[in-house]
Design a protein around this motif. Structure first.
Motif, short mmCIF file in Angstrom:
data_model
loop_
_atom_site.label_atom_id
_atom_site.label_comp_id
_atom_site.label_asym_id
_atom_site.label_seq_id
_atom_site.Cartn_x
_atom_site.Cartn_y
_atom_site.Cartn_z
N PHE A 298 49.43 76.67 -67.64
CA PHE A 298 48.63 76.59 -68.86
C PHE A 298 47.79 77.87 -68.97
O PHE A 298 46.98 78.16 -68.09
N ALA A 299 47.99 78.62 -70.05
CA ALA A 299 47.22 79.84 -70.28
C ALA A 299 46.42 79.66 -71.56
O ALA A 299 46.91 79.14 -72.56
N GLY A 300 45.16 80.07 -71.52
CA GLY A 300 44.33 79.95 -72.71
C GLY A 300 42.88 80.29 -72.41
O GLY A 300 42.49 80.43 -71.24
N THR A 301 42.11 80.41 -73.45
CA THR A 301 40.71 80.78 -73.29
C THR A 301 39.94 79.67 -72.58
O THR A 301 40.38 78.51 -72.53
N ASN A 302 38.77 80.02 -72.03
CA ASN A 302 37.94 79.01 -71.38
C ASN A 302 37.60 77.90 -72.37
O ASN A 302 37.24 78.16 -73.53
N GLY A 303 37.70 76.65 -71.89
CA GLY A 303 37.33 75.51 -72.72
C GLY A 303 38.40 75.02 -73.66
O GLY A 303 38.13 74.17 -74.51
N CYS A 304 39.62 75.52 -73.53
CA CYS A 304 40.69 75.09 -74.47
C CYS A 304 41.35 73.78 -74.03
O CYS A 304 42.16 73.21 -74.78
N GLY A 305 41.05 73.29 -72.82
CA GLY A 305 41.61 72.02 -72.38
C GLY A 305 42.60 72.11 -71.23
O GLY A 305 43.10 71.10 -70.75
N LYS A 306 42.85 73.33 -70.76
CA LYS A 306 43.88 73.47 -69.72
C LYS A 306 43.46 72.83 -68.40
O LYS A 306 44.27 72.22 -67.70
N THR A 307 42.17 72.96 -68.02
CA THR A 307 41.71 72.32 -66.78
C THR A 307 41.76 70.80 -66.90
O THR A 307 42.10 70.11 -65.93
N HIS A 308 41.46 70.26 -68.06
CA HIS A 308 41.54 68.81 -68.27
C HIS A 308 42.97 68.33 -68.01
O HIS A 308 43.18 67.33 -67.31
N LEU A 309 43.95 69.02 -68.55
CA LEU A 309 45.34 68.61 -68.37
C LEU A 309 45.76 68.73 -66.91
O LEU A 309 46.47 67.86 -66.38
N LEU A 379 47.12 85.42 -52.38
CA LEU A 379 47.65 84.71 -53.54
C LEU A 379 49.16 84.93 -53.68
O LEU A 379 49.92 84.01 -54.00
N TYR A 380 49.58 86.16 -53.43
CA TYR A 380 51.02 86.43 -53.52
C TYR A 380 51.80 85.66 -52.46
O TYR A 380 52.85 85.09 -52.76
N GLN A 381 51.29 85.64 -51.24
CA GLN A 381 51.95 84.88 -50.18
C GLN A 381 52.07 83.40 -50.56
O GLN A 381 53.11 82.77 -50.34
N LEU A 382 51.00 82.87 -51.12
CA LEU A 382 51.00 81.46 -51.51
C LEU A 382 52.03 81.19 -52.60
O LEU A 382 52.85 80.28 -52.51
N LEU A 383 51.99 82.00 -53.66
CA LEU A 383 52.93 81.80 -54.76
C LEU A 383 54.37 82.05 -54.33
O LEU A 383 55.29 81.30 -54.69
N ASN A 384 54.58 83.09 -53.55
CA ASN A 384 55.94 83.44 -53.15
C ASN A 384 56.54 82.35 -52.26
O ASN A 384 57.73 82.02 -52.38
N TYR A 385 55.71 81.79 -51.37
CA TYR A 385 56.21 80.72 -50.50
C TYR A 385 56.66 79.52 -51.33
O TYR A 385 57.75 78.99 -51.16
N ARG A 386 55.78 79.09 -52.25
CA ARG A 386 56.11 77.90 -53.04
C ARG A 386 57.25 78.19 -54.02
O ARG A 386 58.03 77.28 -54.36
N TYR A 387 57.36 79.42 -54.47
CA TYR A 387 58.46 79.80 -55.36
C TYR A 387 59.79 79.70 -54.62
O TYR A 387 60.75 79.08 -55.11
N ASN A 388 59.87 80.29 -53.43
CA ASN A 388 61.12 80.27 -52.67
C ASN A 388 61.47 78.87 -52.16
O ASN A 388 62.65 78.51 -52.07
N ALA A 389 60.44 78.09 -51.83
CA ALA A 389 60.67 76.73 -51.33
C ALA A 389 60.82 75.72 -52.46
O ALA A 389 61.11 74.55 -52.20
N GLU A 390 60.61 76.17 -53.70
CA GLU A 390 60.74 75.30 -54.88
C GLU A 390 59.84 74.07 -54.78
O GLU A 390 60.27 72.93 -54.97
N ILE A 391 58.55 74.30 -54.46
CA ILE A 391 57.57 73.23 -54.35
C ILE A 391 56.74 73.19 -55.63
O ILE A 391 56.28 74.23 -56.10
N PRO A 392 56.53 72.02 -56.22
CA PRO A 392 55.82 71.91 -57.50
C PRO A 392 54.43 72.56 -57.48
O PRO A 392 53.68 72.44 -56.50
N LEU A 393 54.09 73.21 -58.60
CA LEU A 393 52.83 73.93 -58.71
C LEU A 393 52.35 73.89 -60.16
O LEU A 393 53.16 74.00 -61.09
N VAL A 394 51.04 73.71 -60.33
CA VAL A 394 50.41 73.80 -61.64
C VAL A 394 49.39 74.93 -61.58
O VAL A 394 48.61 75.01 -60.62
N ILE A 395 49.39 75.80 -62.59
CA ILE A 395 48.46 76.93 -62.64
C ILE A 395 47.74 76.91 -63.98
O ILE A 395 48.36 76.66 -65.03
N THR A 396 46.43 77.14 -63.96
CA THR A 396 45.70 77.40 -65.20
C THR A 396 45.13 78.81 -65.09
O THR A 396 44.69 79.25 -64.03
#
Length: 441
Positions: A298-309, A379-396
């Motif tokens: 979820f990408a958007g300005t602060n307060g747009c609701g992405k953290t709520h979701l 951060l790159y190590q974290l994202l790259n690990y979960r990307y290669n291992a195909e582990i679910p991730l949510v990012i705001t």
């Protein structure tokens, strides 16, 4: 005398005379359906059956390989887990009891150490032993050690004898399937056992500390095949209750706990195009929460609701008894830095591995805090690990996508893995429109 007329067992040595049923022979001829004895067959007399039953149970117990785990039963199991409040454990315990009553298919128990997986597996084995049914219980590390030892000239059993016995056991329980794939040989042996039982549809119980998404594809396919397997994910101690990550996980904070799909409010004050985007974001978040797969951004300005979701996804999974780790990126980086302190009770490796491998991770407010090369690398190590291992991730993130470092962006924008939703609505808290997000270049 008909076999059906036999009275209570009376061992000859206890009565001081020959058994009146078998007259000391130790066996009798069973009765035919028509009434007379079947002289073509024999069976142990009641005077010797108690001893035979004890011998058989001792043989079954030795075969089972349970050892001290014979103490772990359903009777001394807390049906709500060790904390006494785990719906996920309660469901797994119910399934384990049903499996013990009628072993059929596969039961896969996944979760961190200390969640009760081994107790459930041992309880199944002990219930079967109590009914006089054979079961082989073995830890994966122990199995591999046994297989290696068969190549020794002093081994009492050959490799060709042991491996088929494990593969064809009437019920096999493999405990602690984990980091035992360090060598191609070990991985090959385990896959031979698991694949044989998969193809033959033999009853099997497997416990593992690993997220199933970390397993290699052929093994993962077998352990998650819905036509054969029941899979249960058991949740460990929550970090907010003094676990490994201390108070880092913020989902227990009152405001975030109230951020659910039920409390999501549609904004009628917005132009139709912005309302449409918010509706899409809500729908995709709900879909992801019901079955986490891939990445959701979820990408958007602060307060747009992405953290709520994002919080709604985590709260939904928690309510289902499934693990979900919600972290603010800046807090995570600060915590990892503190693990290098001599006073830290947690090592960096323990903390970082926990975050990397958690079954569902939500990273809130991604990007702005990575101000140093060290932070960027973590951060790159974290994202790259979960990307290669195909582990679910949510990012705001409140950054424009073209402000995000390229090595992150190449993974975030991979359409085979991620769904990126640009929420163009303004900050609902102050009624002020934030900067419009530009599409990715």
């Amino acid at each position: 005398m008909k076999d059906g007329d036999k009275g209570a067992p009376l061992p000859a040595e206890e009565a001081g005379e020959a058994c009146p049923i078998c007259r000391g022979a130790g066996f009798v001829h069973p009765t035919l359906p028509s009434g007379p004895p079947d002289f073509s067959r024999i069976e142990p007399c009641r005077c010797v059956k108690p001893g035979r039953q004890r011998e058989r149970h001792a043989r079954l117990e030795a075969y089972s390989n349970l050892g001290p785990l014979t103490r772990l039963t359903f009777e001394n199991l807390n049906p709500q887990g060790r904390r006494g409040d785990s719906p996920a454990f309660a469901r797994a315990a119910e399934a384990a009891r049903a499996f013990a009553t009628e072993p059929k298919g596969w039961l896969v128990l996944a979760g961190p150490s200390g969640t009760g997986k081994t107790h459930l597996a041992a309880a199944i084995a002990n219930q079967l032993l109590g009914r006089g049914e054979p079961v082989l219980f073995v830890s994966v590390a122990q199995l591999l050690d046994h297989l290696r030892s068969t190549f020794s000239p002093d081994s009492p059993v050959s490799y060709d004898q042991l491996l088929p016995q494990v593969k064809a056991a009437p019920l096999l329980i493999l405990d602690d399937l984990g980091g035992h794939f360090a060598t191609p040989w070990a991985g090959d042996k385990l896959f031979q056992v698991i694949d044989h039982r998969y193809q033959a549809r033999l009853p099997t119980v497997i416990t593992t500390r690993l997220a199933l998404s970390r397993l290699e594809e052929p093994l993962r396919q077998r352990l998650t095949d819905p036509s054969l397997c029941q899979v249960f994910h058991l949740e460990g101690e929550r970090p907010t209750r003094g676990g490994l990550l201390g108070g880092l996980e913020v989902l227990e904070q009152p405001r975030l706990k109230r951020m659910t799909f039920a409390t999501w409010k549609r904004r009628q004050d917005l132009p139709p195009d912005q309302q449409l985007v918010l509706n899409v974001a809500y729908r995709e978040a709900k879909k992801f929460a019901e079955g986490p797969e891939g990445w959701l951004v979820f990408a958007g300005t602060n307060g747009c609701g992405k953290t709520h979701l994002a919080a709604a996804i985590a709260n939904y999974r928690r309510q289902k008894g499934e693990p979900a780790l919600f972290l603010v990126v800046g807090d995570l980086l600060d915590y990892l830095r503190r693990t290098f302190s001599p006073d830290s009770l947690v090592s960096y490796d323990e903390a970082f591995e926990t975050v990397k491998q958690t079954p569902l991770l939500i990273l809130d407010d991604f990007g702005e805090q990575a101000s140093t090369p060290w932070a960027h690398d973590k951060l790159y190590q974290l994202l790259n690990y979960r990307y290669n291992a195909e582990i679910p991730l949510v990012i705001t993130t409140s950054l424009h996508l073209d402000q995000i470092e390229t090595r992150y962006l190449s993974r975030i924008l991979d359409k085979t893995t991620s769904l990126v939703i640009h929420i163009t609505a303004p900050d609902y808290r102050i009624g002020r429109e934030g900067p419009e997000l530009r599409p990715p270049r």
